[in-house]
Design an enzyme around this catalytic site. Sequence first.
Site, PDB file in Angstrom:
ATOM      1  N   HIS A 370      17.631  20.464 -71.039  1.00  0.00           N
ATOM      2  CA  HIS A 370      17.840  20.505 -72.489  1.00  0.00           C
ATOM      3  C   HIS A 370      17.169  21.689 -73.173  1.00  0.00           C
ATOM      4  O   HIS A 370      17.095  21.709 -74.400  1.00  0.00           O
ATOM      5  CB  HIS A 370      17.315  19.219 -73.139  1.00  0.00           C
ATOM      6  CG  HIS A 370      18.136  17.999 -72.876  1.00  0.00           C
ATOM      7  ND1 HIS A 370      19.277  17.691 -73.580  1.00  0.00           N
ATOM      8  CD2 HIS A 370      17.994  17.009 -71.971  1.00  0.00           C
ATOM      9  CE1 HIS A 370      19.791  16.559 -73.134  1.00  0.00           C
ATOM     10  NE2 HIS A 370      19.031  16.123 -72.151  1.00  0.00           N
ATOM     11  N   LYS A 561      16.929  18.459 -89.109  1.00  0.00           N
ATOM     12  CA  LYS A 561      16.576  18.559 -87.694  1.00  0.00           C
ATOM     13  C   LYS A 561      15.068  18.694 -87.587  1.00  0.00           C
ATOM     14  O   LYS A 561      14.373  18.882 -88.592  1.00  0.00           O
ATOM     15  CB  LYS A 561      17.281  19.746 -87.029  1.00  0.00           C
ATOM     16  CG  LYS A 561      17.121  21.074 -87.755  1.00  0.00           C
ATOM     17  CD  LYS A 561      17.966  22.160 -87.079  1.00  0.00           C
ATOM     18  CE  LYS A 561      19.439  22.013 -87.375  1.00  0.00           C
ATOM     19  NZ  LYS A 561      20.251  21.690 -86.231  1.00  0.00           N
ATOM     20  N   ARG A 562      14.581  18.580 -86.364  1.00  0.00           N
ATOM     21  CA  ARG A 562      13.157  18.752 -86.130  1.00  0.00           C
ATOM     22  C   ARG A 562      12.689  20.091 -86.696  1.00  0.00           C
ATOM     23  O   ARG A 562      13.397  21.088 -86.603  1.00  0.00           O
ATOM     24  CB  ARG A 562      12.906  18.685 -84.619  1.00  0.00           C
ATOM     25  CG  ARG A 562      11.481  18.700 -84.175  1.00  0.00           C
ATOM     26  CD  ARG A 562      11.370  18.211 -82.737  1.00  0.00           C
ATOM     27  NE  ARG A 562      12.395  18.798 -81.876  1.00  0.00           N
ATOM     28  CZ  ARG A 562      12.224  19.906 -81.156  1.00  0.00           C
ATOM     29  NH1 ARG A 562      11.079  20.564 -81.205  1.00  0.00           N
ATOM     30  NH2 ARG A 562      13.198  20.358 -80.386  1.00  0.00           N
ATOM     31  N   LYS A 567      14.414  26.799 -84.922  1.00  0.00           N
ATOM     32  CA  LYS A 567      15.525  26.234 -85.703  1.00  0.00           C
ATOM     33  C   LYS A 567      15.654  26.927 -87.061  1.00  0.00           C
ATOM     34  O   LYS A 567      16.624  26.720 -87.778  1.00  0.00           O
ATOM     35  CB  LYS A 567      15.341  24.730 -85.852  1.00  0.00           C
ATOM     36  CG  LYS A 567      15.464  23.997 -84.501  1.00  0.00           C
ATOM     37  CD  LYS A 567      15.315  22.505 -84.641  1.00  0.00           C
ATOM     38  CE  LYS A 567      15.358  21.776 -83.306  1.00  0.00           C
ATOM     39  NZ  LYS A 567      16.694  21.767 -82.680  1.00  0.00           N
ATOM     40  N   THR A 667      23.385  18.229 -81.626  1.00  0.00           N
ATOM     41  CA  THR A 667      24.360  17.172 -81.887  1.00  0.00           C
ATOM     42  C   THR A 667      24.467  16.918 -83.387  1.00  0.00           C
ATOM     43  O   THR A 667      25.476  16.368 -83.845  1.00  0.00           O
ATOM     44  CB  THR A 667      23.987  15.867 -81.163  1.00  0.00           C
ATOM     45  OG1 THR A 667      22.641  15.503 -81.470  1.00  0.00           O
ATOM     46  CG2 THR A 667      24.148  16.014 -79.656  1.00  0.00           C
ATOM     47  N   LYS A 671      27.769  15.804 -85.734  1.00  0.00           N
ATOM     48  CA  LYS A 671      27.816  14.703 -86.702  1.00  0.00           C
ATOM     49  C   LYS A 671      28.265  15.204 -88.068  1.00  0.00           C
ATOM     50  O   LYS A 671      29.095  14.564 -88.738  1.00  0.00           O
ATOM     51  CB  LYS A 671      26.437  14.056 -86.805  1.00  0.00           C
ATOM     52  CG  LYS A 671      25.978  13.361 -85.532  1.00  0.00           C
ATOM     53  CD  LYS A 671      24.482  13.128 -85.514  1.00  0.00           C
ATOM     54  CE  LYS A 671      24.017  12.720 -84.119  1.00  0.00           C
ATOM     55  NZ  LYS A 671      22.567  12.825 -83.942  1.00  0.00           N
TER      56      LYS A 671
END
Length: 827
Positions: A370, A561-562, A567, A667, A671
């Site tokens: 991952h 998100k985290r 990110k 993911t 969504k």
Amino acid sequence: MKNKPAHYASAKINKLSMDAESIECSLGNHLVYSISKDPITATDRDWFYSAAYAARERLTEHWIKTMRSYYEQDAKRVYYLSMEFLMGRTLMNAVLNTGCEENFKKAMAGLGLDAERIREQEFDAALGNGGLGRLAACFLDSMATLGIPGYGYGIRYEYGMFNQHIENGYQVEHPDNWLRYGNPWEFPRPEMLYQVKFNGRVVNYADEQGNPRFHWVDTDDVMAMAYDYPIPGYDTETVNNMRLWAAKASRDFDLRYFNEGNYIKAVEDKNESENLSKVLYPDDTTEMGRELRLKQQYFFVCASLQDILVRHHKHHDGFDTLPDKVAIQLNDTHPSIAIAELMRIMVDLHNVDWDHAWDITTRTFAYTNHTLMPEALETWPVELFEKILPRHLQIIYEINHRFLKEVMHRYPDDPGLWARLSIIDETHGRRIRMAHLAIVGSHKVNGVAELHTQLMKDTIFADFQRMWPHKIINMTNGITPRRWLNQANPGLSALISRHIGRGWLKNLSQLRRLVPLADDAEFRAEFAQVKRDNKLRLAKVIEQRLHIQVDPDSMFDVQIKRIHEYKRQLLNVLHVITLYNRLRAGGDCVPRTVIFAGKAAPGYLQAKRIIKLINDVADIINNDPAVADRLKVVFIPNYDVSNAELIVPAANLSEQISTAGTEASGTGNMKLSLNGALTIGTLDGANIEIRQEVGPENFFIFGLTTDEVSRLWAAGYNPWDYYHADAELRQALDMINHGYFSPDDRERFRPIFDALTQGGDPYLLLADYASYIACQQSVEALYRESDAWTRKSILNVAHMGKFSSDRTISDYASQIWGAQPISVPAD
């Protein structure tokens, strides 16, 4: 296969009906007989537990029938080992999957209950950190829906992912005591108890034939107790099982100490043992925290393998049939010690020849990677392993020795390759590379998006690709449409079903039938109204929780998100500041509400500083009358599955802006797109495949590609060049650096400025800034054309069929597990 019992004992039971009247009766009975409450004094929580028990007993009938079918058909079983299962709430998922949602609502209405208020009483089962755990939950749903005999194995953390509070703009962690009122979905199995060993020493001896044998002695023992959770498939008789392990002391307490009056010492061992399953991901910045993490990993792996083998040996002698009847999937490296554990069980406890045991092991295990970042690949110091798992260290050494012999035989003149492939990293104080162990010990290794898999082959695992050209394959991630459209967005789900039927819930590719409807003005109007209703719902929640009023007609620009530097929430913040500066200078923009949500790891100081910056920027912008309602910034605390179910359906714009080559898949991007948000993103992770499916014209792309990132680093990236060349970027960074958003402490955000300039900007925010700002202007231009925006939103939904976790699981089953769907007979 061993002979089955001549007959199955069959107790007399009354089959439970799914009609509203029967459900209403069940609700009343459970309130009285399970909760022991009078309806006059019953609280909403009491009624929730009654509803949960009523739903659970209906699942249980199918659950028992499913397990019996697997035995009778001697099915190959799939075991999904994961440190995380981010399940969220279960009640509505259970009633939706079993097809009795409307009857449950009627039953509640018949009792004068508000179904939505009752649903809100349920705690999220937050036994995960983010995408990894939510993916595992989606996979369990899909295995059950497809009839794949699948089991999830993990840890029953007493405290899940922390509750995030925002106090004065800072993240403050509070315990997530999700079991405070008990858990109506779990079935304790005190008879399923397995011994787990730690520490001790290894005794070497020779058996009667002179073969070397090993005995692990003088250990500290903990017991693992099983808790089972039913996992219902959608519109099927199948109900699979998730089994989580809780740590129990091998003895309750030392009575000798108790009788002497030393009560603390009497229960000391018990408390220490049970800490193993106390909390999800203990802080690993301390020696004690790292030791606990390693113990957690081995704890659940050891118990799971014992349980798997007990089940296998009920019908099969020995281990030869194990790869034919068992597939074990390692979700990331956390459970990879299972490879050494299975070898220990076979070689040490059952005297299986090493080569034969290794053949069985490698044909049984598969590993999902991952991460692409080398620093995120899990390693453990040899000294720590030697202390906690001394026999496993010996086994890993032996695995590595035999593996390197093979490498040296094939590549005799490349010692650099030997060192790179070795399971033991000798360059950083002798550490065990758990990803290498997982690759060497598995028959298949998969990435989770096409780009991710290719980069695995080309970069971090290029040497393994050279060694085994066919071992690494791609399995693009997916999400369950039952949770992430049918449950999260009932308005859109109902609209779709009215026009194309409900077949899409089990075959998401049927959404393509919406494509012609994108040109239907009436359908576009209905679609737009559903989106606005979802935005109104979220706006109401934001006002209630945060006392911030947002315009439901503004663009809801969402990044959920985290919180992590790669990110690039910071890039989003730079755009917000740029918009703010343009508005203050008399410019104009489409009204926009920028919504952030996500948790930072407790020990990740820079991520927590980013959260503080977001909140400080929000405080300035939201209270500046010069901006009015044209720009609002909102940070929604405690992002979890339930909050995601509120935010995702309301989003107009999905921010997927990680540096190209850093996000394995994502993911959240799936969504949001499935719920009609348009994506602004880099060519990273699954963004590439989403863009291919929905069409480049329906996706906002910006930024450097992975090849361009590599070339920029090779040429010598200097963030100062971008700082000096772009006036708007420089202004935004200077405002952060000089304390514009932190007048009470003008040095507060200097570490952020320094990381982006003097620190070398490792995630290339400054390099991608101009492209991102220009792309956001294209977003604004389209949003002004509301009908055109809605058309593209519909086309996004229509082309998301590939990203169902049903498709992902079908690929795993056929290409990795060799597992077949099993038909559970209807009543």
